[in-house]
Motif scaffolding. Structure first.
Motif, short mmCIF file in Angstrom:
data_model
loop_
_atom_site.label_atom_id
_atom_site.label_comp_id
_atom_site.label_asym_id
_atom_site.label_seq_id
_atom_site.Cartn_x
_atom_site.Cartn_y
_atom_site.Cartn_z
N ARG B 89 0.81 -1.23 0.00
CA ARG B 89 0.00 0.00 0.00
C ARG B 89 0.84 1.27 0.00
O ARG B 89 0.31 2.35 0.24
N MET B 90 2.14 1.14 -0.23
CA MET B 90 2.95 2.34 -0.30
C MET B 90 2.43 3.35 -1.32
O MET B 90 2.44 4.56 -1.07
N PRO B 91 1.94 2.89 -2.50
CA PRO B 91 1.53 3.88 -3.51
C PRO B 91 0.46 4.84 -3.00
O PRO B 91 0.51 6.03 -3.30
N SER B 92 -0.50 4.36 -2.23
CA SER B 92 -1.55 5.26 -1.76
C SER B 92 -0.98 6.25 -0.74
O SER B 92 -1.34 7.43 -0.75
N VAL B 93 -0.11 5.77 0.11
CA VAL B 93 0.50 6.65 1.11
C VAL B 93 1.33 7.74 0.40
O VAL B 93 1.25 8.92 0.74
N ALA B 94 2.05 7.32 -0.61
CA ALA B 94 2.85 8.28 -1.38
C ALA B 94 1.95 9.28 -2.10
O ALA B 94 2.26 10.47 -2.18
N THR B 95 0.81 8.80 -2.59
CA THR B 95 -0.13 9.69 -3.27
C THR B 95 -0.61 10.79 -2.33
O THR B 95 -0.58 11.98 -2.66
N GLY B 96 -1.01 10.37 -1.13
CA GLY B 96 -1.47 11.35 -0.14
C GLY B 96 -0.37 12.31 0.26
O GLY B 96 -0.58 13.52 0.32
N ALA B 97 0.81 11.76 0.49
CA ALA B 97 1.94 12.60 0.91
C ALA B 97 2.25 13.64 -0.17
O ALA B 97 2.48 14.81 0.12
N SER B 98 2.23 13.20 -1.42
CA SER B 98 2.60 14.12 -2.51
C SER B 98 1.57 15.24 -2.67
O SER B 98 1.90 16.33 -3.11
N LEU B 99 0.32 14.96 -2.31
CA LEU B 99 -0.70 16.01 -2.39
C LEU B 99 -0.52 17.01 -1.25
O LEU B 99 -0.79 18.19 -1.41
N ALA B 100 -0.07 16.52 -0.11
CA ALA B 100 0.07 17.40 1.06
C ALA B 100 1.18 18.42 0.89
O ALA B 100 1.11 19.52 1.41
N ASN B 101 2.23 18.01 0.18
CA ASN B 101 3.35 18.94 -0.01
C ASN B 101 4.02 18.64 -1.34
O ASN B 101 4.83 17.72 -1.46
N ARG B 102 3.68 19.41 -2.34
CA ARG B 102 4.18 19.11 -3.68
C ARG B 102 5.63 19.51 -3.85
O ARG B 102 6.23 19.25 -4.90
N ASP B 103 6.23 20.15 -2.84
CA ASP B 103 7.61 20.61 -2.97
C ASP B 103 8.67 19.57 -2.63
O ASP B 103 9.85 19.78 -2.90
#
Lengths: 612, 351
Positions: B89-103
Motif C-alpha cells: 500500500r505504499m503507492p496510496s500513502v505516497a499519493t497522499g503525501a505528494s498532495l500534502a506537499n508538492r515541494d
C-alpha cells in the motif's frame, strides 16, 4: 363511508414513486414549501439500491410541534407507483387519504372502504398537454404537487418562488414548470375542492432554521475545519459527503490564481482511500475519508498502522445496514464495535456520535482538531438517516476567532535550538509525543515511521519492555482523549427518578419526542446522550446513579452495551437494551412502546396508554 | 535487535557536492540485509544519485511497503523522513503525501511481492494518476523475508531453490507500467550501477510517475541455476536498449554524435536526457513500439533494460488536479477557512 381525518400542521404525507422518474425534485419542492409556510417538517427518503425502475418513497411529516423523527403511519398517500400499490394502500391510516392517478380504471377491490380516495387523471392531462414522453413524465410530478398543495392550502406564490430558485440559471425551465404546477392546481381547485381534511396553515415555527443533509453538513465542517485532502471510494450512503466536499471546496477554496486549495481523490478502493489520508496527514495536511461499514472493514490494517504509528486521520462512517452488503440503503448503528476496536492487536479508537446534521458540521471540524491533537484516527459515526436526509436544524455557526488545533508539531526553530526530539517520547505526561513534518530541518527531526515496534526515539526494537512502554503510553493517550472529546448531554426528568435512558446519534430525534410521551404515561427518565467514546466519568456515574438504565441502540447485538461493559465500571444488570434494527429509522412510538412494556414487566408502572 | 550506528567521523578530504555534503550525508543506518544482497547495491546507487544531483536529503520523503526491499529506506538518506507503511500500500500513502506537499521529492521503494502481488492494484492506480514520484521495485522474483516462495514476477518454468518449478505466468512490471500510463518507465539491474544511477537521476528529475523495475538478485533464495533472476542469468541475458545520461544544463546541447546514435530528450523542467542508442531503431517515446519490443525480447528470454518509455512533457497529479502552488500542508486558517460570512450565505440558501 369512511370518516375524514381532519388535521392541520400535524400529519404524514408519503409519496410512492418509481426511482429515476424525476419525482425527487418535485417532492423536495413540496417539502420546502411547507417550511416556507413556517411549519416544521421531518423528511425521509426511503430508496432502493438502484438508479432507475425500483420503488422509492419520500415521507414528509408535517409537524408544527417540530418533531424530527418519524411518526410511523401515513395520513396521505400519493400513490404514483403501480408496483407498490397494494402495500401503499394498505399502509394508510384509517380515515386517511389516497391520492392517485385515475387515468386508468381500477376495480373497487384495489381500494379500501375505510380510506378517502382522491383520483386525478394525471396521465390523461399530461398526454393532452405534452407530446414529448420525458416531459409527460417530469411535468406529471410537478402537476401532482400543484394539486396536493392546492388541497392542503399551501400558498401558490411560495411554490412559484421555489421553482424560480430551483431553476435559477436554467431560466427557460421556470415557466413550463410553473405552468404545469398551475395546471395541477387548477384541476384540484375545480374538481377536488374540499376532498382533503389535511391543511397547512402558515405558522412561525421554522425561524432561521436550515434544511440540510448530514453529509453536506459534515463536508462543510471539513471545509471549515481546514481539511485539504479528501480520498474516498464511492459507497452508499457516504458518497454525497465526498461530493459535497468537492462542491463546496470548488466554491470556497479557489485561490486568487484559480488554483485549488484542496485535493479530492476518488481512489480505486477504500484501502487506497485511507492510505492517501494517512500519507497526507503524515505529511502535515488535514485529511479525511468518507465511507460506510464495508469500507471500514477493508481499511482495518491501515487503521491499525495509524493508531500504532500515531498518524492523524478522520474517517466518516455513514452507517448502513450490515453485515456484508446487508441493507445498503437502510440505516443502522451497527459499526460501533468494528470502529472502536478497528484492526488487529490491542487498539482503541476515538468515536464521535453526531445526532443531526448540525453536529455533523461541528464534529467534522472537531474531529480534524482531535486527530491532530491526539495523532490518531478519529471516527465520526454518522448514519444513513442523518447523512442522506435533509433535517431541519439551527443554522450552522462558526467563530471567526477559532484556530485550528494542529497539535504537537516541532518546527524548525525548536529543532535548531536543540530541543530534544523523540517521536514517541512523552514529554508532557499526557501520552502525546511531538511529531515533525517531513522536510522541516536539514539535520534534525527526521525519523522513520513504521508499523513495527520501536523505542521512544523511533528506533526499531522488539524488546519487551520497550514495546510495553509504548503500548502503555498509547493507553495514557486514550485517557487524555477523555478531556478533549465532546461531553455527554444529560437532561434530567422534571421530578427525581431512579430510571435513566442512554442513547446516541440519530436516535436522538425520536427520543426527544418519546421522552414527552413517556412522561405523559407517568414514566420519568433522566436522559444521557452519548456524544463520544471513550466514556468519561460522567457516563459511568450516570449508570452508578440509576437503578435501571434503558440503552437505546439501532443494532441487533447491543454494541454500545458491550463497549460500556468493557470499561469494567458499568453493572450489566442495570442495563435494559432497547434495540431497533430493521433498517428504518427508530420512532418515538417504538421507544415508548418498548420502554413502557419493560417498565410494566418490572412492575414499576401501570401503563395508562402506551404510545399514541 | 537494534541497528548498528555508523560512526559520524569521516575522512576530511571526502568529496563534497555543490551543497557541501559528502557521500556520507546521504547514507543511512547499516543494512541488515544479507551480505551481497542486490538491494544494498540499489541503496548505494540511490545515495550516489542524490549526492550527484546536489539534492538536500531532508527534502526527500522515502516511502515503502513491507518486505526486504521495503526495509531499505532505513539504509540511505538518514536525514529524510521515511515511512515503512503496510504491505502493498505504499503507492496510496505516497499519493497522499505528494498532495500534502508538492515541494518534496517522493521516493517509493517496493519489491515484487509488495508491488506485483498484494499491491498490484495500488501500483497500477498510482501510475495512472501520475503521482510525481520515483517508484522503484527491487525485483528478485522471490519472497525473501518468508524464505523463498515464488513471487508474481517469477518466470514460468523458473526453479525455486528447492527445485520446484513455477507454473504461473509472470507479471512484467515495465509493460504494465507503460500500459498504466507511467510517463517514465525503465528497467535496470542492481549489478549495473552505472546504468542504474543514471536512470535514477533521470527519474528524479522527471515530473510525473517515474517507474524503475530493478532486477535485484536474492542471494539467499533466488541466485541458483534455474532461476531467471540470478546474477548470472541477468548478466548473460541483459539487453540494454540505450545508455542514458542525465544532463542538468538547461541550454540546448549541440549533438556531436553520429546521426541516429544519440537522442536528446528535453524534459518538462528544461533539463535533458542524453540517450545513447544501443539499438538504433528503439524509440522510447513510442509506447506501442516499446511494448512490442519488450514482448518480442521477453519471448527470447532476454531482459531488456534501459529507459524504455518516456513522455517528456508529462503532467503530474498535482498539475492535473490544479492544486495550489504553495504546499497544502502550509496553508493556515485564513487561507482555508471561508469564515462566518460565507457560512451565513450558505445558511440562507438552505432555507
Amino acid at each position: 363511508m369512511p370518516a375524514r381525518l381532519e388535521r392541520t400542521n400535524d400529519f404524514v404525507v408519503l409519496f410512492a414513486n418509481v426511482n429515476g422518474s424525476g419525482s425527487a425534485s418535485a417532492n423536495r419542492t413540496f417539502a420546502r414549501s411547507i417550511l416556507r409556510m413556517g411549519v416544521p417538517i421531518g423528511s425521509r427518503n426511503i430508496f432502493p439500491s438502484n438508479i432507475q425502475g425500483l420503488p422509492t418513497w419520500y415521507e414528509v411529516r408535517v409537524t408544527e410541534a417540530g418533531h424530527r423523527g418519524r411518526r410511523g403511519g401515513t395520513d396521505l398517500m400519493v400513490a404514483m407507483n403501480p408496483q407498490t400499490w397494494d402495500k401503499d394502500v394498505a399502509g394508510i391510516e384509517p380515515d386517511g387519504y389516497l391520492f392517485y392517478d385515475s387515468t386508468k380504471y381500477l376495480p373497487p377491490s384495489k381500494f379500501r372502504d375505510d380510506i378517502n380516495v382522491i383520483g386525478m387523471p394525471l396521465t390523461e392531462i399530461c398526454n393532452k398537454q405534452y407530446s414529448d414522453p420525458r416531459q409527460r413524465q417530469l411535468f406529471k410530478n410537478i402537476m401532482y404537487v400543484g394539486a396536493i398543495s392546492a388541497l392542503l392550502e399551501i400558498e401558490p406564490a411560495v411554490i412559484e418562488k421555489l421553482i424560480g430558485e430551483q431553476y435559477q440559471g436554467k431560466d427557460k425551465l421556470i415557466a413550463p414548470n410553473v405552468g404545469a404546477f398551475h395546471i395541477g392546481r387548477d384541476y384540484a381547485l375545480q374538481n377536488l375542492k374540499g376532498a382533503l381534511g389535511l391543511k397547512v396553515k402558515r405558522a412561525d415555527k421554522v425561524g432561521d432554521k436550515i434544511f440540510i443533509e448530514g453529509n453536506a453538513a459534515a463536508a462543510l465542517g471539513c471545509v471549515y475545519g481546514g481539511a485539504t485532502v479528501a480520498a474516498w471510494y464511492p459507497i452508499t450512503p457516504s458518497t454525497s459527503l465526498a461530493e459535497a466536499f468537492a462542491r463546496y471546496s470548488r466554491r470556497l477554496r479557489t485561490d486568487a490564481d484559480g488554483h485549488n486549495k484542496y485535493a479530492v481523490v476518488q481512489a480505486e478502493d477504500e484501502l487506497s482511500a485511507i492510505g492517501i489520508v494517512i500519507g497526507a496527514a503524515w505529511n502535515g495536511a488535514r485529511a479525511f475519508t468518507a465511507t460506510s461499514g464495508p469500507g471500514i472493514s477493508l481499511m482495518q490494517e491501515f487503521i491499525g498502522l495509524a493508531y500504532f504509528a500515531e498518524i492523524p486521520a478522520v474517517l466518516f462512517d455513514v452507517q448502513r445496514g450490515g453485515p456484508s452488503t446487508g441493507m445498503p440503503t437502510r440505516t443502522q448503528q451497527s459499526d460501533i464495535l468494528i470502529c472502536a476496536y478497528a484492526s488487529h492487536g490491542d487498539t482503541r479508537h476515538v468515536l464521535l456520535f453526531p445526532c443531526d446534521p448540525r453536529e455533523c458540521f461541528e464534529f467534522a471540524a472537531k474531529a480534524l482538531d482531535l486527530a491532530d491533537r491526539l495523532q490518531t484516527p478519529i471516527f465520526v459515526m454518522s448514519d444513513l438517516d442523518i447523512g442522506m436526509n435533509e433535517w431541519l436544524v439551527p443554522p450552522l455557526a462558526w467563530d471567526d476567532a477559532r484556530k485550528f488545533d494542529r497539535g504537537k508539531v516541532m518546527k524548525f526553530a525548536e529543532l535548531e535550538a536543540g530541543k530534544d526530539f523523540g517521536r514517541y517520547l512523552d514529554v508532557d505526561g499526557d501520552g502525546i509525543p511531538y511529531r515533525t513534518y517531513p522536510g522541516t530541518h536539514p539535520s534534525k527531526g527526521a525519523f522513520f515511521t513504521r508499523g513495527t515496534s520501536r523505542d521512544r526515539y523511533a528506533r526499531y526494537s522488539e524488546e519487551g519492555p520497550v514495546y510495553v512502554d509504548n503500548m502503555e503510553r498509547l493507553k495514557k493517550k486514550f485517557e487524555t482523549a477523555k478531556k478533549l472529546i465532546p461531553a455527554p448531554v444529560r437532561t434530567d426528568a422534571r421530578e427525581a427518578t431512579r430510571f435513566g435512558v442512554v442513547h446516541f446519534g440519530s436516535t436522538t430525534c425520536a427520543m426527544d419526542e418519546a421522552i414527552g410521551d413517556l412522561e405523559n404515561n407517568g414514566i420519568r427518565l433522566n436522559r444521557l446522550r452519548l456524544r463520544a467514546y471513550p466514556f468519561t466519568d460522567e457516563v459511568i456515574e450516570f449508570f452508578r446513579n440509576h437503578e435501571r438504565v434503558f440503552l437505546v441502540e439501532q443494532n441487533r447485538d447491543a454494541q454500545m452495551r458491550t463497549l460500556l461493559l468493557d470499561t469494567g465500571l458499568v453493572d450489566a444488570n442495570k442495563i435494559i437494551s432497547v434495540l431497533h434494527y430493521d433498517g428504518t429509522p427508530i420512532t418515538a412510538q417504538f421507544i415508548v412502546g418498548e420502554i413502557g412494556r419493560r417498565m410494566q414487566e418490572l412492575g414499576r408502572i401501570s401503563i395508562r396508554r402506551v404510545a399514541s | 535487535m537494534t541497528y548498528i550506528v555508523k560512526p559520524k567521523l569521516h575522512h576530511p578530504k571526502l568529496k563534497q557536492n555543490a551543497l557541501g555534503f559528502t557521500h556520507r550525508d546521504y547514507e543511512g543506518k547499516v543494512s541488515t540485509l544479507c551480505a551481497g544482497c542486490g538491494h544494498d547495491s540499489i541503496s548505494a546507487a540511490l545515495i550516489q544519485a542524490f549526492f550527484e544531483l546536489d539534492l538536500e536529503p531532508h527534502r526527500v520523503a522515502k516511502l515503502s511497503g513491507i518486505g526486504c526491499s521495503s526495509k531499505t529506506p532505513d539504509y540511505f538518506l538518514g536525514q529524510s523522513h521515511g515511512f515503512n507503511s503496510v504491505h502493498g500500500r505504499m503507492p496510496s500513502v505516497a499519493t497522499g503525501a505528494s498532495l500534502a506537499n508538492r515541494d518534496l521529492i517522493y521516493l517509493g521503494v517496493s519489491g515484487d511481492g509488495d508491488s506485483a502481488s498484494i499491491g498490484l492494484g495500488q501500483l497500477a492506480h498510482c501510475l495512472r494518476r501520475g503521482v510525481n514520484m520515483v517508484y522503484i521495485v527491487e525485483n528478485n522474483g522471490v519472497y525473501g523475508l518468508t524464505k523463498g516462495q515464488f513471487s508474481a514476477t517469477a518466470d514460468k518454468g523458473s526453479k525455486s531453490k528447492k527445485g520446484a518449478g513455477n507454473q504461473d505466468a509472470p507479471i512484467d512490471l515495465v509493460s504494465l507500467a507503460i500500459i498504466m500510463g507511467a510517463t517514465f518507465v525503465a528497467r535496470s539491474f542492481s549489478g549495473d550501477k552505472q546504468q542504474l544511477v543514471h536512470l535514477i537521476k533521470a527519474a528524479i528529475e522527471h515530473k510525473g510517475a517515474a517507474f524503475i523495475d530493478c532486477i535485484s538478485p536474492c542471494v539467499a533464495f533466488n541466485n541458483h541455476p534455474g532461476s531467471t533472476k540470478s546474477f548470472d542469468y541477468v548478466r548473460e541475458h541483459n539487453e540494454a536498449v540505450n545508455a542514458i545520461e542525465f544532463i542538468e544544463s538547461k541550454a540546448p546541447i549541440k549533438a556531436d554524435y553520429e546521426p541516429g546514435t544519440v537522442a536528446l530528450v528535453r524534459q518538462h523542467d528544461g533539463t535533458y536526457l542524453k540517450l545513447k542508442k544501443l539499438h538504433t531503431d528503439y524509440d522510447p517515446t513510442d509506447k506501442t513500439a516499446a511494448l512490442a519490443y519488450l514482448m518480442a525480447h521477453q519471448a527470447k528470454g532476454e531482459v531488456v533494460t534501459g529507459l524504455l518509455h518516456v513522455e517528456p512533457e508529462a503532467e503530474d497529479l498535482c498539475g492535473r488536479m490544479n492544486v495550489a502552488k504553495a504546499p497544502l500542508n502550509s496553508l493556515n486558517e485564513a487561507e482555508l477557512c471561508p469564515g462566518s460570512s460565507a457560512l451565513a450565505k450558505i445558511n440562507a440558501e438552505l432555507r
